[in-house]
Design a protein around this motif. Structure first.
Motif, mmCIF file in Angstrom:
data_model
loop_
_atom_site.group_PDB
_atom_site.id
_atom_site.type_symbol
_atom_site.label_atom_id
_atom_site.label_comp_id
_atom_site.label_asym_id
_atom_site.label_seq_id
_atom_site.Cartn_x
_atom_site.Cartn_y
_atom_site.Cartn_z
ATOM 1 N N SER A 97 -6.881 -13.392 7.085
ATOM 2 C CA SER A 97 -5.774 -13.789 6.202
ATOM 3 C C SER A 97 -6.234 -13.849 4.742
ATOM 4 N N ASP A 98 -7.508 -14.182 4.499
ATOM 5 C CA ASP A 98 -8.012 -14.202 3.112
ATOM 6 C C ASP A 98 -7.966 -12.803 2.513
ATOM 7 N N ARG A 116 -0.658 -4.553 9.226
ATOM 8 C CA ARG A 116 -1.084 -4.705 7.829
ATOM 9 C C ARG A 116 -2.477 -4.129 7.693
ATOM 10 N N TRP A 123 -5.971 -10.369 3.455
ATOM 11 C CA TRP A 123 -4.565 -9.996 3.273
ATOM 12 C C TRP A 123 -3.976 -10.648 2.026
ATOM 13 N N GLU A 124 -4.278 -11.927 1.853
ATOM 14 C CA GLU A 124 -3.692 -12.647 0.714
ATOM 15 C C GLU A 124 -4.211 -12.138 -0.621
ATOM 16 N N THR A 125 -5.406 -11.571 -0.612
ATOM 17 C CA THR A 125 -5.985 -11.105 -1.873
ATOM 18 C C THR A 125 -5.964 -9.581 -1.957
ATOM 19 N N TYR A 126 -5.210 -8.960 -1.043
ATOM 20 C CA TYR A 126 -5.117 -7.497 -0.947
ATOM 21 C C TYR A 126 -4.706 -6.887 -2.280
ATOM 22 N N VAL A 139 -12.119 -17.019 -3.863
ATOM 23 C CA VAL A 139 -11.776 -17.959 -2.805
ATOM 24 C C VAL A 139 -13.023 -18.519 -2.105
ATOM 25 N N THR A 154 -14.325 -17.742 6.411
ATOM 26 C CA THR A 154 -13.304 -16.841 5.862
ATOM 27 C C THR A 154 -12.608 -16.168 7.042
ATOM 28 N N THR A 159 -6.242 -3.644 6.528
ATOM 29 C CA THR A 159 -7.339 -4.455 6.020
ATOM 30 C C THR A 159 -8.219 -3.494 5.254
#
Ligand code: DLL
Length: 431
Positions: free
Chosen positions: A65-66, A95, A68-71, A35, A62, A97
């Motif tokens: 959320s980046d 959530r 989290w989305e790529t967790y 990303v 960044t 990290t």
């Protein structure tokens, strides 16, 4: 200083180093793809050589959320097999990290936390009582690595079991205490109540949650330490991003040779001038596993430059005022919990324990400020604090002076300063 060469480097020399490192980071992110690489391409950046330090503010950002989305591993810049350890935080939204470290990252972490201990006057041979939680949280392991790197003797207490902590402090006679500021108060009060010997302590390095100058005074009243602030976040490395020195106790020295810091307007993202509060944005040019370009921390603080009385030339950040997302809006008034803390703890006769209850049961949100008195009459405290909150913050709050021990204590992990009451039983007993 643990690393005088890095900590007291001239500004010009450091800028040159930062620029070299930034260029290498841009090349690395472009090579990895992902990303961050894609965003650089989209912004028209195709090589590190094209970037100067002055361009930093134009580069893409960044955010959490980046991650989290790529967790869990989508943002790693190295193969998963090269990850020596993972850490992280449970996060305010529940959530997790998660962040990864290579062996070189763990080395870097040890170095910067050793610098933090150096800020507290610790030397090889010092005894460090480490009461930050061990586990996924970065506090315990971070100070463990830093203490060993310094050549100190680390006592890996982790959080909780306060009486046992007091026994070991009396027996092992540590010089430095590391824990959250709220737990420092709990330990100090418990030591006084038990008559425990804590006289060996000289300095405390407290962080992981916001705390005010008034809280510093409270800690220094219950423990024989100079109370120092340490800041960090898992995404950037953990503790060791920035630390106050024992000489000035004013402003946290950011290890900016490894963590480039900017301060931006949280709404527009434009860089704000030094001295003005804004959101801290970090770039980690030397980290291998999870290098971040312009990571929006959400933490609000200001920056200042110049050589400190301790000799460090690193840029300093103020204490964190609050988080972009934990600003309370109570009947149109914007207020950070730490500002309420300052007012409460400046008031004589109140205990350094408090919790803010955002009462959302009625259409108009109320802020209930729960505190405890150590001396004096409850009604008098209530009137005085209500007046002071209104005078100083413009805040109309419902102040409740509760029986000693009513406000929940946090023995393990971070203090919970704000709770929401939407329905049912009150979150604080006796409300
Ligand atoms: O709290 C790392 C740490 C451990 C720092 C021990 C200091 C000591 P996280 O769990 O990822 O990492 O939480 C990071 O905590 O974005 C801030 O909002 C807050 N925070 C950390 N240090 C301070 C501080 C660790 N000194 C988040 N003052 C950050 C205010 C702090 N807030």
């Amino acid at each position: 200083m643990f690393d005088p060469q890095a900590e007291a480097m001239s500004a010009d020399e450091r800028s040159e180093l930062q620029e070299q490192r930034l260029r290498a980071l841009v090349d690395r992110l472009l090579a990895v793809g992902g990303v961050q690489g894609r965003r650089l391409h989209d912004a028209g950046v195709d090589s590190g050589a094209a970037v100067s330090l002055d361009d930093l503010a134009q580069l893409p950002t960044t955010a959490k959320s980046d991650l989290w989305e790529t967790y869990p591993f989508g943002m790693l810049a190295v193969p998963r097999e090269d990850i020596a350890a993972v850490h992280g935080s449970s996060g305010t939204g529940g959530r997790p990290t998660l962040v990864g470290y290579t062996r070189a990252d763990l080395d870097l972490w040890a170095d910067v936390v050793a610098r933090s201990l150096g800020c507290a006057g610790a030397r090889a041979g010092a005894v460090v009582h480490n009461a930050y939680g061990y586990g996924l949280f970065t506090g315990g392991v971070g100070f463990h690595l830093g203490g060993i790197r310094m050549g100190a003797t680390v006592v890996p207490m982790s959080g909780g079991m306060t009486q046992r902590q007091l026994t070991l402090i009396a027996d092992l006679r540590p010089d430095v205490l590391t824990c959250t500021p709220s737990y420092a108060v709990t330990l100090g009060e418990a030591a006084a109540a038990a008559g425990a010997d804590v006289t060996s302590l000289r300095a405390g390095i407290f962080g992981a949650e916001p705390w005010s100058e008034a809280m510093r005074a409270q800690i220094e009243a219950v423990l024989p330490v100079k109370a120092l602030d340490v800041y960090g976040l898992s995404e950037v490395i953990g503790p060791g991003v920035a630390t106050e020195c024992i000489e000035a106790q004013s402003g946290l020295h950011v290890n900016e040779d490894h963590f480039l810091v900017e301060c931006v307007d949280p709404q527009t993202g434009a860089v704000v001038p030094d001295g003005q509060p804004g959101e801290l944005v970090f770039t980690t040019p030397t980290k291998e596993a999870l290098p971040l370009l312009r990571y929006r921390s959400g933490d609000i603080a200001s920056l200042s430059r110049g050589t400190c009385v301790c000799g460090r030339t690193l840029v300093r950040m103020s204490k964190v005022l609050g988080r972009r997302d934990d600003m309370l809006v109570v009947r149109g008034v914007n207020v950070y919990p730490s500002e309420v803390e300052s007012v409460l703890l400046a008031h004589e006769g109140l205990a350094p324990h408090y919790q803010l209850v955002v009462d959302r049961r009625a259409p108009v949100t109320e802020l209930v400020v729960c505190c405890e008195a150590v001396s004096g009459e409850a009604q008098r405290h209530r009137d005085a604090v209500t007046y002071a909150l209104h005078e100083r913050l413009g805040l109309r709050a419902d102040v409740r002076v509760l029986a000693p021990g009513s406000v929940p204590r946090q023995e393990v992990g971070k203090a919970v300063r704000v709770v929401t009451w939407s329905e049912g039983e009150p979150p604080v007993p006796g409300l």
